[in-house]
Each structure stands twice: as structure tokens, then as C-alpha cells.
Design a protein around this motif. Structure first.
Motif, PDB file in Angstrom:
ATOM      1  N   HIS A 147      84.928  73.919  -6.005  1.00 58.52           N
ATOM      2  CA  HIS A 147      84.276  74.327  -7.246  1.00 58.52           C
ATOM      3  C   HIS A 147      83.394  73.227  -7.839  1.00 58.52           C
ATOM      4  CE1 HIS A 147      86.483  78.054  -7.347  1.00 58.52           C
ATOM      5  NE2 HIS A 147      87.635  77.417  -7.280  1.00 58.52           N
TER       6      HIS A 147
ATOM      7  N   GLN B  80      88.433  83.763 -13.786  1.00 58.28           N
ATOM      8  CA  GLN B  80      88.701  83.236 -12.450  1.00 58.28           C
ATOM      9  C   GLN B  80      89.989  82.417 -12.464  1.00 58.28           C
ATOM     10  OE1 GLN B  80      85.277  81.713 -10.543  1.00 58.28           O
ATOM     11  NE2 GLN B  80      86.342  80.902  -8.759  1.00 58.28           N
TER      12      GLN B  80
ATOM     13  N   LEU C   2      82.748  78.161 -12.538  1.00 58.76           N
ATOM     14  CA  LEU C   2      83.948  78.977 -12.622  1.00 58.76           C
ATOM     15  C   LEU C   2      83.688  80.068 -13.650  1.00 58.76           C
ATOM     16  CD1 LEU C   2      86.963  76.485 -12.626  1.00 58.76           C
ATOM     17  CD2 LEU C   2      86.469  78.225 -10.934  1.00 58.76           C
TER      18      LEU C   2
END
Length: 346
Positions: A269, A278, A274
């Protein structure tokens, strides 16, 4: 390993005998903080490069040694350059370049700007003095990220020089108002910037550091370089941290462990988004009480950014993520990740 916190060594325009045949041999040949001064064409100006504040962050060492070794006897940088290798003891401890700090030691990058005159704080003062005494034009502090990540820079101020220095190495700038006692936070009368070159396990990170040093050494005016490269700016990062004594693990499934379990692909990530709703991992029965995000007012604002879905840790808003790591020691002692709400990106 015994450390002499009063020690600092100076080398002026070292030859290959002093630099040794490779960066490993050079590292093993220095016993404490080491300053290497390179004479420039314009000796009225000096640019400072620091590295090895953390002993497991090798890109600055590798790139600096490569640049120094390639410098011919007749070739000179545009200005004087001062390289400072800050924690060779931690870096040289076996296995080499794997120890952030010596066992039982302190994080040197939390010791700057303190009115304390012993131990690691004294070393920080000595390094600060070595920077201040040359009245630097700029200071670039080279680091590696704790997990796999693209390169980015960190500065305390948005100005032409911060953007330009960023553009020599990468194209993402994080503007931070967090104060932790880092070298970058100190006032040396010039722009001070941290370059996070990417993971120390990624050869591209060493190349990022080397190419940046090469540009820093050869350009006469670096104040407007960013006009040649768009720089993305991220404002006011926050740190997602564990509360004291909370257990941390990583997994691809919920194994019902105590404390916090993060998804084992968390590093993917880094410098991605994000999205709201999530999942990042799983929490035990204490839920969000395991975690903290402290804002500038000293308030824990974890509920602003995260929520629970059953026992899953879930985002409430879109977040830009960086410095997410699977290094358990760093995650527990420093933070799990840094984050910037999407509306804080320029």
C-alpha cells in the motif's frame, strides 16, 4: 560494543587508500562518526550529505562511497561537499548493515535538538556541530524506508528549495509538522530535507541515492530544479501506532491472535490509496483501544480514520499510506505506518 560518544573523525579529499576497495571495507575502516570533505570549484559554498544515522539503511553509504570512489583527482564538484557517516558502529555490527541501532542503544534520529550532553544525545550534538561549522547551503539526510516503497522526501517547510531538492532524488514530498528529535527538524540556516530512498533491499534505492548525489554535486543553482519535474506534495502526515505493550503480528488470515494482526501485504500500500472501508487487519477484543493516532493537540483521533467491521480494522476515509512496514521491531517501537488523508494532498 563500546562507543566513544566524543569521537568524530575528519578526512579531507581522501584517496583510494582511505576509501578502500568497496563500501564494506570502507565501513569497517571507520571507528566512529566520520566526516569526509571534498573541495569544490566554488569553495565559498558547502552542501552537506548525512547518512547511516540508522545502521541498517545502506543506500546512502553505498551511493556516497560509489560517488567518492569515482571522483577523479582533477574533477571537482561545483561546491564543497561534506559527507557525514553517523553511526558506523551499528552498521558494522555483524550481520553488517542489519542493525538499526546497537542492542540496548538509542535511535540517534530521536536525539537531535536536545539539551542533553551525554550518550547518543552527545553524538547528535557533535554531528550538529559538524554541520553548522560549514554554514551549509543545503542539508540532505539519506535514509531507507523500513519497508518496500517508492522513494520520497520529507521536509518541514514547503518552499522552492525543498521542492528542488526533492526533484533531484524523487517526485513525492511529505510536508511534516511532527517533531521527534530528527536531524531534519533542526535549524541550520538552510533547507534541511530527508530523502527516503526506498527499501535497503532494493538496488534501485542505491541508484536513487547515487543519481541524487551526482546532481547535487554538479548543479550550480539547485533552487529551481523542480520546474523540470512535477512534485507531488502530501500535507501533515499522521502516525498509526500501537499502544504500549500491545502484541503485533502479520498474516493473510485472522488467526485469533492477541493485540493487532496486520495483513502481510501491508507494504504494497505504500504510496497507494487505501479507500474507505478497506481492511488492514484484525484486532482482538480490545478493538481500537490497541491503537493510537496522536494529533498536534495530543489527542488520540483513531476513531476519525478507522473503525471496526466485526473484528476487522477498516478505514473510514480515503488515505495515502507510506512507510508501512513488516519489520516488527520498527513497527512496535516507532509506528505501523504514516498516513495522509486524501484531501491533504496537493
Amino acid at each position: 560494543m563500546s562507543i566513544d560518544f566524543n569521537e568524530i573523525n575528519y578526512l579531507q579529499d581522501p584517496d583510494q587508500e582511505h576509501l578502500k576497495s568497496d563500501y564494506n571495507q570502507f565501513l569497517m575502516s571507520i571507528s566512529g562518526p566520520t566526516v569526509i570533505d571534498i573541495s569544490g570549484k566554488d569553495q565559498t559554498r558547502t552542501r552537506v550529505i548525512t547518512t547511516l544515522i540508522h545502521g541498517n539503511e545502506s543506500s546512502g553509504l553505498i551511493a556516497s562511497h560509489r560517488w567518492l570512489s569515482a571522483l577523479g583527482s582533477t574533477s571537482r564538484p561545483t561546491t564543497n561537499l561534506r559527507f557525514i557517516f553517523c553511526s558506523p558502529e551499528a552498521a558494522s555490527k555483524s550481520p553488517r548493515l542489519t542493525h538499526r541501532v546497537l542492542p540496548g542503544g538509542m535511535d540517534l534520529n530521536r536525539c537531535f535538538g536536545k539539551d542533553i550532553d551525554y550518550g547518543y544525545f552527545k553524538r547528535a550534538k557533535i554531528i550538529e556541530k559538524a554541520i553548522s561549522e560549514v554554514n551549509p547551503e543545503v542539508l540532505v539526510d539519506l535514509h531507507n524506508t523500513s519497508g518496500f516503497s517508492p522513494a520520497f522526501s520529507v521536509s518541514t517547510a514547503k518552499n522552492e528549495m525543498a521542492l528542488s531538492l526533492t526533484s533531484l532524488f524523487c517526485q513525492s514530498l511529505v510536508l511534516s509538522d511532527i517533531r521527534l528529535g530528527a536531524l531534519m527538524e533542526q535549524d541550520f540556516g538552510c533547507e534541511s530535507i530527508t530523502i527516503e530512498c526506498g527499501s535497503s533491499e532494493d538496488a534501485q534505492s542505491h541508484e536513487v541515492a547515487f543519481m541524487g548525489i551526482e546532481k547535487l554535486a554538479t548543479l550550480d543553482d539547485i533552487s529551481c530544479c523542480h520546474h523540470k519535474l512535477n512534485v507531488d506534495i502530501y500535507l501533515k502526515p499522521l502516525r498509526l501506532r500501537l499502544k504500549p505493550d500491545i502484541e503485533l503480528s502479520y498474516s493473510c488470515i485472522d488467526e485469533g491472535r492477541d493485540g493487532v494482526t496486520l495483513c502481510n501485504n501491508i507494504e504494497q500500500h505504500n504510496f497507494g490509496v487505501l479507500r474507505a472501508n478497506q481492511m488492514l487487519g484484525w484486532l482482538d477484543d480490545n478493538g481500537l483501544k490497541n491503537l493510537q493516532i496522536i494529533d498536534t493537540n495530543g489527542k488520540n483521533v483513531i476513531d476519525t480514520f478507522f473503525t471496526l467491521r466485526d473484528n476487522q480494522l477498516v478505514t473510514k476515509v480515503d488515505l495515502d499510506i507510506f512507510m508501512a512496514t513488516k519489520n516488527n521491531d520498527i513497527a512496535k517501537t516507532d509506528c505501523l505506518l504514516y498516513m495522509v488523508p486524501q484531501n491533504f494532498k496537493l
